[in-house]
Design a protein around this motif. Structure first.
Motif, PDB file in Angstrom:
ATOM      1  N   GLU A  11     -54.455  19.029 -57.529  1.00 24.68           N
ATOM      2  CA  GLU A  11     -54.045  19.226 -56.032  1.00 24.68           C
ATOM      3  C   GLU A  11     -53.020  20.541 -55.924  1.00 24.68           C
ATOM      4  N   ASP A  25     -53.029  29.212 -36.502  1.00 22.65           N
ATOM      5  CA  ASP A  25     -53.833  28.357 -35.702  1.00 22.65           C
ATOM      6  C   ASP A  25     -55.197  28.614 -35.136  1.00 22.65           C
ATOM      7  N   PRO A  42     -58.790  28.650 -36.672  1.00 21.15           N
ATOM      8  CA  PRO A  42     -59.705  28.025 -37.972  1.00 21.15           C
ATOM      9  C   PRO A  42     -60.584  29.019 -38.059  1.00 21.15           C
ATOM     10  N   ASN A  43     -60.473  30.138 -37.501  1.00 23.01           N
ATOM     11  CA  ASN A  43     -61.869  31.134 -38.076  1.00 23.01           C
ATOM     12  C   ASN A  43     -61.115  32.568 -38.664  1.00 23.01           C
ATOM     13  N   THR A  95     -55.880  27.381 -41.270  1.00 27.20           N
ATOM     14  CA  THR A  95     -55.472  26.306 -40.707  1.00 27.20           C
ATOM     15  C   THR A  95     -55.768  25.206 -41.636  1.00 27.20           C
ATOM     16  N   PRO A  96     -55.117  24.069 -41.541  1.00 28.93           N
ATOM     17  CA  PRO A  96     -55.162  22.936 -42.388  1.00 28.93           C
ATOM     18  C   PRO A  96     -56.612  22.447 -42.416  1.00 28.93           C
ATOM     19  N   GLY A  97     -57.441  22.539 -41.317  1.00 31.66           N
ATOM     20  CA  GLY A  97     -58.924  21.958 -41.452  1.00 31.66           C
ATOM     21  C   GLY A  97     -59.599  22.740 -42.269  1.00 31.66           C
ATOM     22  N   THR A  98     -59.394  24.139 -41.954  1.00 33.78           N
ATOM     23  CA  THR A  98     -60.229  25.213 -42.892  1.00 33.78           C
ATOM     24  C   THR A  98     -59.936  25.018 -44.168  1.00 33.78           C
ATOM     25  N   GLN A 151     -58.885  22.531 -45.982  1.00 36.00           N
ATOM     26  CA  GLN A 151     -59.455  21.493 -46.636  1.00 36.00           C
ATOM     27  C   GLN A 151     -60.721  21.555 -46.736  1.00 36.00           C
ATOM     28  N   ALA A 152     -61.599  22.628 -46.330  1.00 38.27           N
ATOM     29  CA  ALA A 152     -63.063  22.594 -46.537  1.00 38.27           C
ATOM     30  C   ALA A 152     -63.377  22.954 -48.090  1.00 38.27           C
ATOM     31  N   PHE A 153     -62.217  23.962 -48.542  1.00 41.70           N
ATOM     32  CA  PHE A 153     -62.476  24.298 -49.755  1.00 41.70           C
ATOM     33  C   PHE A 153     -62.301  22.887 -50.966  1.00 41.70           C
ATOM     34  N   ASP A 154     -61.898  21.958 -50.297  1.00 38.96           N
ATOM     35  CA  ASP A 154     -61.825  20.751 -51.443  1.00 38.96           C
ATOM     36  C   ASP A 154     -63.214  20.124 -51.389  1.00 38.96           C
ATOM     37  N   LYS A 155     -64.146  20.541 -50.596  1.00 41.27           N
ATOM     38  CA  LYS A 155     -65.585  20.156 -50.594  1.00 41.27           C
ATOM     39  C   LYS A 155     -66.365  20.492 -51.822  1.00 41.27           C
TER      40      LYS A 155
END
Lengths: 374, 374
Positions: A69, A214, A216-217, A241-244, A246-250
């Motif tokens: 993490e 803010d 995400p792009n 952004t947190p959403g983007t 988090q995509a790295f965790d995929k």
């Protein structure tokens, strides 16, 4: 040479290439040790002594995997930057993160917009994922923001990349132009703002950390490889952004970080005095490189990075001859941009006085030799 | 949470997952420090003192990127193994190499054969590239070689994976059965033979290094993370044909290796005495774990690795309760297999005497508590 016969068609189409030849390979090829390693935009000033100490202390703990993490490093970065840890993704240097970003966005055939002559490793990842490079020429040795934006819109490109300050030219745009560029992009275009050289840039070149926080792009990539002197540690990060984030965790290699490298990065963030000291030394070295260039009749470009591009006033053949002769005759390792018109320049990384002294002594000899050879 | 809207459909279908929760995350979740870290098959015996020394000496050089050709490490491995440097590819641990291999071979929808309950990180990479997992149950707590071969042929699968010795069960097949399996495969199936635990295995479990050296469809993966005690260094390698090895150069992050980690790996190869010493200690610790299990009425499986799977004689709920209570009451971090019927077991990594003593003291208490709670 026998290779497995069923690699994917994309893989079969790729060369077994390397974006840059490493200095060690040059040493082996030429059978000559490098006397001044000022070509890869590393920091010959090294990491802080406190960081060296932290790495030495971490050595006995390297039987453990790093925390997947990256909690402590994210917290330290968040505190320093004034963002949330959720805004950050950690990776194995910007190179590794660029590969992940391309994989997140690009399917074969998709257009990717970048400047012609910009970072080869980004292009390597794009090609490696089957993307189609759409390049925009530099204008006045700077990235052409209007041209990049127009190319994005024309191609409906899902990805656009540039570095500010720029590599290989060292040039930069003021923050407000970067913000303007980002806000003008379609939301369906991911903008990689590579800020590898942010620590050595003037404040006016850096958008506020919340300028895109803010959006995400927009992903900003940063590294410990340059001013912090930790290229060999392979620690980079993304702010988005947190959403983007988090995509790295995929897709990332969760246990991929080197434990000593992470400890080094945490220690480096804590030593603010060293960062101030080393960026001053880098700025001083930039001036020294510029003076050396000018005293030899060459034209240094103004730089916001830890290197200086020097216009040698002629063509790529001439610039290449300077690069090669500095190495062959003097063991001085530098590099140069890869394409016209940028490749009229050579690119010299900042470094300690000893390296600068070697450059100062060698360059007149190299230019004289090349003039004599005409 | 706002994320970029135009990630690829494959990426959008993936969870932001992690194959394993790290011990540091467990510490943070529970607010309790780990007293015995014997769950991730790291080596609590640590790296050799000579390797620690090499890492400390390398610390000041970490301002340099590592050699992207990994020349010295390849040479050292080639000499040790009796192969050519061209037979070797270097990567950021086996995890990183597995990701690269999957990317080389798998397009969305393609079948990939592995055992049900085998290495989750391999599965993570397969899913991450859109592959379709075809799983074959273990038989008698060993990989079912005949079943794996049949699945490959039935599916015309381009990729098959197993580890020998196996993780999470510690079991193994003799070398001749592995060779037989490889030779029976279609040439259009790439076989990943994961030998992460080769240093702790009996000689009979390891095919000769030249057994597959002319087979472009076999890649053997090895690591410095286990017996060498360098999990945090992230150095793994592949042994295969030169042609297949070169394919990694098409997609790898050429400057991705940590410089201190590479120095550690080179030093580790040079210290043969330590390897002999530590593998003896690992073998001794396996016996100790087995004794502790037996004295508590549990059934240790015979192991060729640096861990022991222990059959707790009941179901996954019971095994999970043991894992959780060891941590919550005693700070002892272990893991367990993820699927039935393997998950009747817990998995304990070998380690120094202090950790074994803690386990010995805690396990009776945990079992008594769980018995009392029925």
């Amino acid at each position: 040479m026998s290779a497995f016969t069923r690699f994917t068609p994309l893989i079969q189409s790729l060369p077994s290439t390397i974006p840059f030849v490493g200095p060690e390979a040059i040493e082996r090829q030429r059978g000559r040790a490098i006397a001044a390693r000022i070509g890869a935009n590393e920091s010959g000033f090294g990491p802080a002594e406190s960081v060296v100490q932290a790495m030495r202390e971490a050595a006995t703990g390297t039987w453990k995997y790093a925390d997947p993490e990256n909690h402590d490093l994210k917290q330290a970065l968040a505190t320093r930057l004034g963002v949330s840890a959720a805004n950050i993704a950690i990776g194995e240097g910007i190179d590794g993160l660029l590969g992940q970003i391309v994989r997140l966005v690009i399917e074969p055939g998709m257009p990717v917009v970048t400047s012609f002559g910009a970072y080869p490793t980004f292009n390597y990842h794009v090609v490696g994922h089957g993307g189609r490079l759409v390049t925009v020429p530099y204008v006045g040795d700077r990235e052409d923001l209007d041209g990049l934006l127009a190319a994005v819109k024309k191609e409906n490109a899902p990805l656009v990349y540039f570095a500010n300050p720029d590599n290989p030219m060292g040039s930069w745009w003021p923050a407000e132009r970067i913000v303007e560029f980002a806000k003008a992009l379609p939301e369906t275009t991911l903008f990689i703002l590579d800020e590898a050289y942010c620590e050595t840039a003037p404040a006016e070149a850096l958008p506020a950390i919340d300028a895109f926080i803010d959006m995400p792009n927009v992903v900003r990539t940063r590294t410990f490889s340059k001013a912090y002197g930790l290229a060999g540690s392979r620690v980079g990060y993304v702010v988005t952004t947190p959403g983007t984030a988090q995509a790295f965790d995929k897709i990332r290699n969760h246990f991929g970080m080197n434990r000593i490298g992470v400890a080094a990065a945490v220690a480096a963030l804590a030593d603010r005095d060293y960062l101030a000291t080393v960026t001053a030394r880098i700025a001083h070295s930039r001036e020294r490189i510029a003076e050396i260039a000018q005293s030899n009749g060459l034209s240094p470009l103004v730089s916001a990075t830890n290197f200086v591009a020097i216009d040698c006033g002629r063509d790529a053949v001439y610039a290449r001859a300077i690069v090669d002769t500095l190495m062959s005759d003097h063991g001085i390792f530098i590099r140069m941009p890869g394409v016209a018109p940028l490749n009229r320049c050579i690119r010299v990384s900042t470094g300690p006085q000893a390296e600068m002294d070697l450059l100062e002594a060698a360059l007149p000899n190299v230019l004289a030799k090349l003039a004599g050879g005409q």
